[in-house]
Scaffold this active site. Structure first.
Site, PDB file in Angstrom:
ATOM      1  N   CYS A  73      -5.099 -30.676   2.546  1.00 43.88           N
ATOM      2  CA  CYS A  73      -6.074 -30.942   1.535  1.00 43.88           C
ATOM      3  C   CYS A  73      -7.345 -31.281   3.160  1.00 43.88           C
ATOM      4  O   CYS A  73      -6.645 -32.074   3.201  1.00 43.88           O
ATOM      5  CB  CYS A  73      -5.379 -31.761   0.033  1.00 43.88           C
ATOM      6  SG  CYS A  73      -6.787 -32.875  -0.164  1.00 43.88           S
ATOM      7  N   CYS A 183     -12.047 -26.042   2.388  1.00 45.71           N
ATOM      8  CA  CYS A 183     -11.115 -26.680   0.666  1.00 45.71           C
ATOM      9  C   CYS A 183     -10.371 -25.723   0.581  1.00 45.71           C
ATOM     10  O   CYS A 183     -10.280 -24.471   1.026  1.00 45.71           O
ATOM     11  CB  CYS A 183     -11.878 -26.859  -0.509  1.00 45.71           C
ATOM     12  SG  CYS A 183     -10.505 -27.295  -1.378  1.00 45.71           S
TER      13      CYS A 183
HETATM   14  N1  DGL Z   1      -6.923 -28.670  -1.719  1.00 46.93           N
HETATM   15  C1  DGL Z   1      -8.194 -29.590  -1.620  1.00 46.93           C
HETATM   16  C2  DGL Z   1      -8.410 -29.768   0.035  1.00 46.93           C
HETATM   17  O1  DGL Z   1      -8.747 -29.031   0.394  1.00 46.93           O
HETATM   18  C3  DGL Z   1      -9.028 -29.790  -2.617  1.00 46.93           C
HETATM   19  C4  DGL Z   1      -9.611 -31.622  -3.138  1.00 46.93           C
HETATM   20  C5  DGL Z   1      -9.957 -31.704  -4.806  1.00 46.93           C
HETATM   21  O2  DGL Z   1      -8.963 -32.209  -5.089  1.00 46.93           O
HETATM   22  O3  DGL Z   1     -11.423 -32.112  -4.435  1.00 46.93           O
HETATM   23  O4  DGL Z   1     -10.098 -30.390  -0.190  1.00 46.93           O
END
Ligand code: DGL
Length: 259
Positions: A73, A183
């Site tokens: 993440c 993301c």
């Molecule tokens: N997959 C997360 C990232 O890479 C998402 C973040 C979120 O939940 O806003 O930032």
């Protein structure tokens, strides 16, 4: 210790895009994946909240005996990885937007970055951006609402297309030739992005690099699983397992877990 699993967590289902790269490169390794979908999105939360959620996920994985943790993440990495590395005695692999390769390869001197508010406002992102792209035109865009739609099972929806069109317009107008996906949910948007972007725009993300780094750090710490057997891969979510299941091959079973 080397037969212990690799732990992977994300605010939700997006980090499965990273798990796929890791599993492809390290098929012998057992994995435990945690999707904190109940608390998604992390992007609009403040740094302290993101650190506290990252602690919760990390401690669950450490208690399960994980030998290394991949923070799959960008938002959790850019806000919490320093804290995690200073607090727990196992290696952590993080993920950050691939701004460096985009800045090195752009011919138009103009790149687009789509990421969450939490990532784009982090000190780590500013540092990386200043280091590698200070002489480039960087068009930053918060992908507000994208994670919620994916977590809600609306990856291929009209709403998603409308959001993406609006987010890409300033980038297309500025003539970007690279789009950085900052993301881990966003690689699932690639078919739609290809449809909406001019054909010369290249899309890059950090998934493959994270898998390579995971392998290198396991090797360096003598933690690679060298016993050649089929791996066990567990997927847990505190949200709706059906949404995550739709992103994975049916041989992998997603279970609900209250963590
Ligand atoms: N997959 C997360 C990232 O890479 C998402 C973040 C979120 O939940 O806003 O930032």
């Amino acid at each position: 210790m080397n037969k212990q699993p690799i732990g992977i967590f994300d605010s939700g289902v997006g980090g499965t895009s990273i798990w796929k790269e890791i599993h492809m490169l390290l098929p012998n390794e057992d994995t435990i994946y945690l999707a904190d979908s109940f608390n998604a999105p992390y992007g609009p939360k403040g740094k302290d909240a993101i650190i506290n959620l990252s602690i919760k996920n990390t401690e669950y994985l450490i208690n399960k005996g994980c030998k290394l943790i991949v923070v799959a993440c960008n938002t959790a990495t850019t806000n919490a990885i320093d804290y995690l590395r200073n607090t727990y005695n196992i290696p952590f692999i993080g993920i950050e937007p691939a701004i460096k390769p985009a800045a090195l390869q752009t011919k138009n001197n103009t790149i687009g970055i789509l990421a969450t508010k939490g990532t784009l406002s982090s000190a780590l992102f500013s540092k990386t951006s200043d280091m590698f792209a200070s002489n480039k035109n960087v068009i930053e865009q918060i992908g507000e609402g994208i994670v919620q739609l994916i977590e809600g099972g609306k990856l291929q929806s009209k709403e998603m297309k409308t959001l993406l069109k609006a987010y890409l317009k300033p980038m297309i107008d500025a003539n970007i030739d690279y789009l950085v996906l900052g993301c881990t949910h966003y690689p699932y948007l690639i078919p739609l992005l290809v449809e909406l972007l001019p054909s010369h725009v290249k899309i890059i993300d950090s998934g493959e690099a994270v898998a390579r780094q995971t392998k290198a750090i396991l090797k360096k710490n003598n933690l690679l699983n060298i016993v050649s057997v089929d791996s066990n891969n567990h997927f847990y979510t505190n949200g709706d397992p059906k949404i995550m299941q739709s992103l994975l091959n049916s041989e992998f079973n997603v279970e609900y877990l209250d963590f």
